[in-house]
Design a protein around this motif. Structure first.
Motif, PDB file in Angstrom:
ATOM      1  N   GLY A  44       0.886  -1.363  -0.171  1.00 29.78           N
ATOM      2  CA  GLY A  44      -0.051  -0.255   0.049  1.00 29.78           C
ATOM      3  C   GLY A  44       0.830   1.239   0.006  1.00 29.78           C
ATOM      4  O   GLY A  44       1.929   1.142  -0.387  1.00 29.78           O
ATOM      5  N   VAL A  45       0.306   2.376   0.666  1.00 32.41           N
ATOM      6  CA  VAL A  45       0.916   3.566   0.675  1.00 32.41           C
ATOM      7  C   VAL A  45       2.079   3.751   1.480  1.00 32.41           C
ATOM      8  O   VAL A  45       2.006   3.125   2.663  1.00 32.41           O
ATOM      9  N   GLN A  46       3.099   4.310   1.131  1.00 30.98           N
ATOM     10  CA  GLN A  46       4.434   4.469   1.774  1.00 30.98           C
ATOM     11  C   GLN A  46       4.222   5.256   2.877  1.00 30.98           C
ATOM     12  O   GLN A  46       3.303   6.272   2.837  1.00 30.98           O
ATOM     13  N   THR A  47       4.911   5.180   4.241  1.00 35.87           N
ATOM     14  CA  THR A  47       5.115   6.140   5.157  1.00 35.87           C
ATOM     15  C   THR A  47       5.693   7.395   4.626  1.00 35.87           C
ATOM     16  O   THR A  47       6.746   7.290   3.694  1.00 35.87           O
ATOM     17  N   GLN A  48       5.789   8.441   5.692  1.00 27.78           N
ATOM     18  CA  GLN A  48       6.559   9.532   5.315  1.00 27.78           C
ATOM     19  C   GLN A  48       8.081   9.076   5.079  1.00 27.78           C
ATOM     20  O   GLN A  48       8.719   9.467   4.347  1.00 27.78           O
ATOM     21  N   ASN A  49       8.514   8.283   6.294  1.00 25.74           N
ATOM     22  CA  ASN A  49       9.818   7.895   6.287  1.00 25.74           C
ATOM     23  C   ASN A  49      10.415   6.893   4.986  1.00 25.74           C
ATOM     24  O   ASN A  49      11.528   7.236   4.650  1.00 25.74           O
ATOM     25  N   GLU A  50       9.212   6.291   4.607  1.00 23.24           N
ATOM     26  CA  GLU A  50       9.739   5.250   3.568  1.00 23.24           C
ATOM     27  C   GLU A  50       9.728   6.284   2.126  1.00 23.24           C
ATOM     28  O   GLU A  50      10.673   5.990   1.618  1.00 23.24           O
ATOM     29  N   MET A  51       8.931   6.962   2.097  1.00 19.55           N
ATOM     30  CA  MET A  51       9.025   8.035   0.798  1.00 19.55           C
ATOM     31  C   MET A  51      10.440   8.878   1.110  1.00 19.55           C
ATOM     32  O   MET A  51      11.167   8.940  -0.131  1.00 19.55           O
ATOM     33  N   THR A  52      10.735   9.406   2.151  1.00 13.99           N
ATOM     34  CA  THR A  52      11.954   9.999   2.231  1.00 13.99           C
ATOM     35  C   THR A  52      13.217   9.244   2.003  1.00 13.99           C
ATOM     36  O   THR A  52      14.144   9.540   1.190  1.00 13.99           O
ATOM     37  N   GLU A  53      13.193   7.891   2.334  1.00 18.05           N
ATOM     38  CA  GLU A  53      14.194   7.190   2.208  1.00 18.05           C
ATOM     39  C   GLU A  53      14.544   6.911   0.615  1.00 18.05           C
ATOM     40  O   GLU A  53      15.465   6.937   0.061  1.00 18.05           O
ATOM     41  N   VAL A  54      13.378   6.450   0.013  1.00 22.97           N
ATOM     42  CA  VAL A  54      13.407   6.200  -1.426  1.00 22.97           C
ATOM     43  C   VAL A  54      14.025   7.400  -2.269  1.00 22.97           C
ATOM     44  O   VAL A  54      14.875   7.201  -3.160  1.00 22.97           O
ATOM     45  N   LEU A  55      13.312   8.459  -1.768  1.00 20.07           N
ATOM     46  CA  LEU A  55      13.770   9.786  -2.777  1.00 20.07           C
ATOM     47  C   LEU A  55      15.114  10.463  -2.500  1.00 20.07           C
ATOM     48  O   LEU A  55      15.854  10.623  -3.328  1.00 20.07           O
ATOM     49  N   GLN A  56      15.731   9.972  -1.313  1.00 16.64           N
ATOM     50  CA  GLN A  56      16.966  10.392  -0.929  1.00 16.64           C
ATOM     51  C   GLN A  56      17.778   9.490  -1.597  1.00 16.64           C
ATOM     52  O   GLN A  56      18.858   9.896  -2.056  1.00 16.64           O
ATOM     53  N   ALA A  57      17.676   8.015  -1.490  1.00 14.69           N
ATOM     54  CA  ALA A  57      18.266   7.319  -2.461  1.00 14.69           C
ATOM     55  C   ALA A  57      18.520   7.479  -3.717  1.00 14.69           C
ATOM     56  O   ALA A  57      19.564   7.527  -4.395  1.00 14.69           O
ATOM     57  N   ALA A  58      17.367   7.883  -4.372  1.00 10.49           N
ATOM     58  CA  ALA A  58      17.456   8.252  -5.673  1.00 10.49           C
ATOM     59  C   ALA A  58      18.128   9.385  -6.102  1.00 10.49           C
ATOM     60  O   ALA A  58      18.706   9.345  -7.222  1.00 10.49           O
ATOM     61  N   PHE A  59      18.119  10.341  -5.426  1.00 10.70           N
ATOM     62  CA  PHE A  59      18.701  11.876  -5.497  1.00 10.70           C
ATOM     63  C   PHE A  59      20.220  11.390  -5.417  1.00 10.70           C
ATOM     64  O   PHE A  59      21.085  11.619  -6.287  1.00 10.70           O
ATOM     65  N   LYS A  60      20.787  10.621  -4.408  1.00  8.89           N
ATOM     66  CA  LYS A  60      22.169  10.107  -4.344  1.00  8.89           C
ATOM     67  C   LYS A  60      22.740   9.180  -5.710  1.00  8.89           C
ATOM     68  O   LYS A  60      23.849   9.754  -6.270  1.00  8.89           O
ATOM     69  N   ASN A  61      21.855   8.447  -6.130  1.00 11.53           N
ATOM     70  CA  ASN A  61      22.149   7.484  -7.372  1.00 11.53           C
ATOM     71  C   ASN A  61      22.397   8.353  -8.459  1.00 11.53           C
ATOM     72  O   ASN A  61      23.251   8.194  -9.331  1.00 11.53           O
ATOM     73  N   THR A  62      21.456   9.171  -8.651  1.00 11.38           N
ATOM     74  CA  THR A  62      21.289  10.013  -9.958  1.00 11.38           C
ATOM     75  C   THR A  62      22.259  11.112  -9.940  1.00 11.38           C
ATOM     76  O   THR A  62      22.825  11.247 -10.884  1.00 11.38           O
ATOM     77  N   SER A  63      22.707  11.719  -8.887  1.00  9.12           N
ATOM     78  CA  SER A  63      23.871  12.610  -8.738  1.00  9.12           C
ATOM     79  C   SER A  63      25.116  11.915  -9.147  1.00  9.12           C
ATOM     80  O   SER A  63      25.906  12.375  -9.727  1.00  9.12           O
ATOM     81  N   ASP A  64      25.291  10.615  -8.548  1.00  9.08           N
ATOM     82  CA  ASP A  64      26.632   9.807  -8.670  1.00  9.08           C
ATOM     83  C   ASP A  64      26.667   9.651 -10.266  1.00  9.08           C
ATOM     84  O   ASP A  64      27.688   9.399 -10.857  1.00  9.08           O
ATOM     85  N   ALA A  65      25.639   9.072 -10.962  1.00  7.36           N
ATOM     86  CA  ALA A  65      25.562   8.621 -12.299  1.00  7.36           C
ATOM     87  C   ALA A  65      25.967   9.586 -13.217  1.00  7.36           C
ATOM     88  O   ALA A  65      26.610   9.744 -14.068  1.00  7.36           O
ATOM     89  N   LYS A  66      25.731  11.268 -13.029  1.00  5.54           N
ATOM     90  CA  LYS A  66      26.134  12.136 -13.730  1.00  5.54           C
ATOM     91  C   LYS A  66      25.844  12.269 -15.118  1.00  5.54           C
ATOM     92  O   LYS A  66      25.946  13.406 -15.895  1.00  5.54           O
ATOM     93  N   SER A  67      24.851  11.450 -15.760  1.00  4.85           N
ATOM     94  CA  SER A  67      24.553  11.616 -17.231  1.00  4.85           C
ATOM     95  C   SER A  67      23.592  10.417 -17.203  1.00  4.85           C
ATOM     96  O   SER A  67      23.447   9.458 -16.609  1.00  4.85           O
ATOM     97  N   SER A  68      22.527  10.867 -18.549  1.00  5.37           N
ATOM     98  CA  SER A  68      21.451   9.535 -18.764  1.00  5.37           C
ATOM     99  C   SER A  68      21.173  10.090 -20.408  1.00  5.37           C
ATOM    100  O   SER A  68      21.371  11.017 -20.649  1.00  5.37           O
ATOM    101  N   LYS A  69      20.402   9.121 -20.749  1.00  5.93           N
ATOM    102  CA  LYS A  69      19.625   9.211 -22.127  1.00  5.93           C
ATOM    103  C   LYS A  69      18.283   9.829 -21.583  1.00  5.93           C
ATOM    104  O   LYS A  69      17.723   9.564 -20.501  1.00  5.93           O
ATOM    105  N   VAL A  70      17.938  10.872 -22.512  1.00 10.15           N
ATOM    106  CA  VAL A  70      16.651  11.538 -22.062  1.00 10.15           C
ATOM    107  C   VAL A  70      15.792  11.488 -23.338  1.00 10.15           C
ATOM    108  O   VAL A  70      16.207  11.723 -24.397  1.00 10.15           O
ATOM    109  N   ARG A  71      14.359  11.622 -22.987  1.00 12.81           N
ATOM    110  CA  ARG A  71      13.542  11.802 -24.138  1.00 12.81           C
ATOM    111  C   ARG A  71      12.388  12.619 -23.208  1.00 12.81           C
ATOM    112  O   ARG A  71      11.699  12.284 -22.235  1.00 12.81           O
ATOM    113  N   MET A  72      12.193  13.840 -23.914  1.00  6.80           N
ATOM    114  CA  MET A  72      11.360  14.918 -23.104  1.00  6.80           C
ATOM    115  C   MET A  72      10.407  15.460 -24.098  1.00  6.80           C
ATOM    116  O   MET A  72      10.797  15.670 -25.300  1.00  6.80           O
ATOM    117  N   THR A  73       9.274  15.717 -23.554  1.00  5.84           N
ATOM    118  CA  THR A  73       8.120  16.423 -24.434  1.00  5.84           C
ATOM    119  C   THR A  73       7.723  17.498 -23.587  1.00  5.84           C
ATOM    120  O   THR A  73       7.262  17.507 -22.393  1.00  5.84           O
TER     121      THR A  73
END
Length: 317
Positions: A44-73
């Motif tokens: 079901g729906v994540q708690t505030q702490n769970e949301m925070t953990e996921v979004l922080q992890a995504a922030f760190k991973n993407t920052s470390d990746a430094k690049s990606s392919k993008v398709r934007m509209t």
């Protein structure tokens, strides 16, 4: 330069402004958590702490990746010129680079001779735009136009414009995960639930930000504006009818944003950007076009001003 070429310049500058404006704004180390976005898919729906953990992890991973392919509209409301623009290619951050091909009705509307697509390169605080073979014929074979943002800001002679241009270029140094950091600052952050995006399982999050919240989160603007200047900037943005930002992010099982949607509500309607990201860490080997194929926008403007001055002098004589 013909009217069609000038129109393409305007369209591409709009694209740059939108990308800079939604590129994200908050600094941070991302926390370092390893929680998977899919961990709560069946609970079901994540708690505030769970949301925070996921979004922080995504922030760190993407920052470390430094690049990606993008398709934007990007879609612009009819009252603001209307049209749709699609961009696809590679984007890098730290340093900020981009090599994309653009197409869509925003390029071709009202201009039957306009090319169906235009390539745009950004690096070293400059944009290079392929103006096409027709333009090359008018510019001694040079088909690439260079726009140096620093030079444009300096030439304006307006400290306010210079500061905004500086802030905009600082924003371009941010990566897509910065939207996640902004969401963390939203008071109404919500976990929508599990969804599939481009065939992969993701977790969907959404939130809204006011203009003030967006600026507060924008660390790139720290020290750029005084309190009075910031107040004036907010007032000017509100005069355009901009009411705020609706942001949605889909985070995949490896804690990377697979999709982002940013909507900017205005009196004229909604401007929306939808971006799909993939191949994080893909090489972003972006290079500037050869100098022999490039003409400088600012130098061309100076030459035109000189021709105008000469013409006026001739009339006075």
């Amino acid at each position: 330069m013909g009217m069609a070429a000038w129109k393409r310049v305007g369209v591409c500058l709009t694209a740059v402004a939108v990308v800079a404006g939604v590129a994200g704004c908050q600094d941070g180390d991302g926390g370092g958590t390893k929680k998977k976005a899919a961990d709560s898919a069946g609970s079901g729906v994540q708690t505030q702490n769970e949301m925070t953990e996921v979004l922080q992890a995504a922030f760190k991973n993407t920052s470390d990746a430094k690049s990606s392919k993008v398709r934007m509209t990007m879609t612009v409301p009819a009252a603001a010129g209307g049209g749709t623009m699609e961009m696809s290619g590679v984007q890098g951050w730290d340093p900020a680079v981009m090599d994309v091909t653009m197409k869509g009705s925003a390029l071709t509307a009202g201009d039957p001779d306009a090319p169906e697509q235009v390539r745009m390169i950004m690096l070293d605080q400059a944009m290079y735009m392929d103006m096409g073979a027709e333009q090359a014929a008018e510019m001694d074979g040079k088909r690439w136009m260079k726009m140096d943002f620093g030079a444009i800001a300096e030439a304006s002679g307006d400290p306010e414009i210079q500061k905004q241009m500086t802030g905009g270029m600082e924003n371009m140094n941010q990566d897509p995960a910065q939207q996640l950091a902004l969401l963390l600052g939203s008071e109404n952050l919500k976990h929508v639930g599990p969804e599939k995006v481009d065939g992969v399982q993701t977790q969907h999050y959404k939130g809204t930000l006011t203009i003030e919240e967006m600026l507060d989160a924008n660390k790139a603007l720290d020290g750029v504006f005084t309190a009075q200047e910031r107040e004036q900037l907010v007032a000017n943005m509100k005069k355009t009818g901009l009411k705020g930002y609706d942001t949605e992010v889909w985070v995949n099982e490896d804690n990377y944003p697979a999709k982002m949607v940013v909507g900017m509500q205005m009196d004229s309607g909604e401007m929306k950007m939808t971006a799909h990201y993939s191949d994080y860490g893909a090489a972003a080997d972006v290079e500037a076009p050869p100098a022999k194929d490039t003409f400088d926008f600012m130098e061309m403007m100076k030459e035109l001003e000189g021709l105008g001055a000469d013409s006026e002098a001739g009339l006075d004589a």
